[in-house]
Design a protein around this motif. Structure first.
Motif, short mmCIF file in Angstrom:
data_model
loop_
_atom_site.label_atom_id
_atom_site.label_comp_id
_atom_site.label_asym_id
_atom_site.label_seq_id
_atom_site.Cartn_x
_atom_site.Cartn_y
_atom_site.Cartn_z
N ASP A 191 0.82 -1.21 0.00
CA ASP A 191 0.00 0.00 0.00
C ASP A 191 0.86 1.26 0.00
OD1 ASP A 191 -2.31 -1.53 0.01
OD2 ASP A 191 -2.57 -1.41 2.18
N VAL A 192 1.88 1.29 0.88
CA VAL A 192 2.77 2.45 0.92
C VAL A 192 3.51 2.56 -0.41
CG1 VAL A 192 4.82 3.44 2.03
CG2 VAL A 192 2.99 2.46 3.43
N LEU A 193 3.99 1.45 -0.94
CA LEU A 193 4.69 1.48 -2.21
C LEU A 193 3.82 2.08 -3.31
CD1 LEU A 193 7.07 0.80 -4.07
CD2 LEU A 193 6.08 -1.50 -4.32
N ALA A 194 2.57 1.68 -3.40
CA ALA A 194 1.67 2.21 -4.43
C ALA A 194 1.50 3.72 -4.28
CB ALA A 194 0.32 1.50 -4.36
N ARG A 195 1.35 4.19 -3.03
CA ARG A 195 1.19 5.63 -2.81
C ARG A 195 2.47 6.38 -3.16
NH1 ARG A 195 -1.43 3.77 2.11
NH2 ARG A 195 0.38 4.49 3.31
N VAL A 196 3.63 5.84 -2.77
CA VAL A 196 4.91 6.49 -3.07
C VAL A 196 5.11 6.55 -4.58
CG1 VAL A 196 7.43 6.21 -2.93
CG2 VAL A 196 6.03 5.98 -0.87
N ARG A 197 4.82 5.47 -5.29
CA ARG A 197 5.01 5.45 -6.75
C ARG A 197 4.06 6.40 -7.46
NH1 ARG A 197 5.91 -0.18 -9.39
NH2 ARG A 197 6.94 1.14 -10.93
N HIS A 198 2.94 6.70 -6.84
CA HIS A 198 2.04 7.70 -7.42
C HIS A 198 2.69 9.08 -7.39
CE1 HIS A 198 -1.72 9.52 -8.65
NE2 HIS A 198 -1.58 10.40 -7.66
N VAL A 199 3.42 9.39 -6.30
CA VAL A 199 4.10 10.68 -6.16
C VAL A 199 5.41 10.70 -6.94
CG1 VAL A 199 5.21 12.25 -4.48
CG2 VAL A 199 3.03 11.14 -3.92
N LEU A 200 6.15 9.57 -6.89
CA LEU A 200 7.46 9.46 -7.55
C LEU A 200 7.45 8.26 -8.49
CD1 LEU A 200 9.65 9.99 -4.36
CD2 LEU A 200 9.21 11.67 -6.15
N PRO A 201 6.87 8.40 -9.68
CA PRO A 201 6.72 7.25 -10.57
C PRO A 201 8.04 6.63 -11.03
CG PRO A 201 5.78 9.22 -11.57
CD PRO A 201 6.24 9.60 -10.20
N ASP A 202 9.12 7.40 -11.22
CA ASP A 202 10.38 6.80 -11.66
C ASP A 202 11.34 6.63 -10.49
OD1 ASP A 202 9.22 8.84 -13.17
OD2 ASP A 202 11.11 9.83 -13.49
N LEU A 203 10.81 6.15 -9.43
CA LEU A 203 11.51 5.92 -8.18
C LEU A 203 12.73 5.01 -8.35
CD1 LEU A 203 11.03 6.23 -5.06
CD2 LEU A 203 9.72 4.15 -5.24
N ALA A 223 7.82 17.28 -1.52
CA ALA A 223 8.15 16.81 -0.17
C ALA A 223 6.91 16.41 0.62
CB ALA A 223 8.94 17.88 0.58
N GLU A 224 5.96 17.30 0.75
CA GLU A 224 4.79 16.98 1.57
C GLU A 224 3.93 15.86 0.98
OE1 GLU A 224 2.72 20.04 3.73
OE2 GLU A 224 4.51 21.32 3.67
N PRO A 225 3.71 15.81 -0.34
CA PRO A 225 2.99 14.65 -0.88
C PRO A 225 3.71 13.32 -0.58
CG PRO A 225 2.97 16.41 -2.49
CD PRO A 225 3.90 16.84 -1.38
N PHE A 226 5.05 13.32 -0.66
CA PHE A 226 5.80 12.11 -0.34
C PHE A 226 5.60 11.73 1.13
CE2 PHE A 226 9.66 10.14 1.38
CZ PHE A 226 9.73 8.99 0.60
N ILE A 227 5.72 12.69 2.02
CA ILE A 227 5.55 12.43 3.45
C ILE A 227 4.17 11.84 3.73
CG2 ILE A 227 5.38 13.54 5.71
CD1 ILE A 227 7.55 15.56 4.62
N ALA A 228 3.16 12.35 3.04
CA ALA A 228 1.79 11.87 3.26
C ALA A 228 1.59 10.42 2.85
CB ALA A 228 0.81 12.76 2.49
N THR A 229 2.49 9.86 2.03
CA THR A 229 2.35 8.49 1.55
C THR A 229 2.86 7.45 2.54
OG1 THR A 229 4.52 8.34 0.48
CG2 THR A 229 2.72 9.26 -0.83
N LEU A 230 3.65 7.85 3.51
CA LEU A 230 4.49 6.92 4.25
C LEU A 230 3.81 6.01 5.25
CD1 LEU A 230 7.50 9.29 4.76
CD2 LEU A 230 7.36 7.32 3.22
N GLY A 231 2.69 6.40 5.82
CA GLY A 231 2.10 5.56 6.86
C GLY A 231 3.14 5.32 7.95
#
Length: 189
Positions: free
Chosen positions: A46-58, A95-103
């Motif tokens: 779940d966290v991975l999916a949210r992070v990849r939404h913010v940073l797709p070429d992670l 930054a803040e969108p990434f932080i919001a993904t972390l759970g």
């Protein structure tokens, strides 16, 4: 190679309080050409999916080592969990969108600043970009996610020069309602 001294100025169980402190510090810093860097230990799909939404070429690698999966090899990160994420030189507004993904997953978000400006009334000279950083560790007390916790710590970086920059750390801590307790990590630049 140089180092900065990353001094903890605020630790809180409340993520909104830590983000408020970061916003205040960003308001003090010179950020005209600032960037943000991300590191995280992602454990759940779940966290991975949210992070990849913010940073797709992670950029990532399996926590057990790149030979067990990595973005460089074109592997599926969901099949390699847990993974270590590192992404550098991104726009500040991510930054803040990434932080919001972390759970509950631990991470460090580092803002690369242009400078800590001079504060003449406090007797503080400007600190150039080479030594001006701000890091928020989420669900971790340290910069490298080695000390997981349920709280969040704001670190300000200054030049590590025999402690002569710590008056700035005390001043910055005061601006966010925190205090410098003496906890410092050396961060390679």
């Amino acid at each position: 190679m140089s180092n900065s001294a990353a001094a903890a100025v605020l630790t809180t169980a409340e993520l909104p309080e830590a983000i408020r402190a970061v916003r205040i510090l960003l308001g003090i810093a010179d950020i005209a050409r600032g960037e943000v860097d991300f590191e995280a230990a992602i454990r759940s799909p779940d966290v991975l999916a949210r992070v990849r939404h913010v940073l797709p070429d992670l950029e990532w690698r399996a926590s057990t080592g790149a030979e067990h999966g990595s973005s460089g090899a074109g592997d599926d990160p969901a099949a390699c969990l847990p993974i270590q994420v590192s992404d550098w030189g991104r726009p500040l507004d991510l930054a803040e969108p990434f932080i919001a993904t972390l759970g509950p997953d631990p991470a460090a978000v580092r803002w690369d600043l242009d400078a800590w400006p001079a504060v003449p009334e406090a007797g503080l000279e400007a600190i150039p970009q080479k030594y001006a950083y701000l890091t928020l560790t989420v669900n971790s007390r340290d910069l490298y996610q080695d000390e997981p916790s349920q709280d969040h710590t704001v670190h300000v970086h200054v030049r590590d020069r025999n402690g002569d920059q710590f008056p700035r750390v005390h001043w910055l801590a005061g601006q966010v309602g925190g205090r410098f307790t003496g906890r410092v990590e050396i961060a390679p630049l």
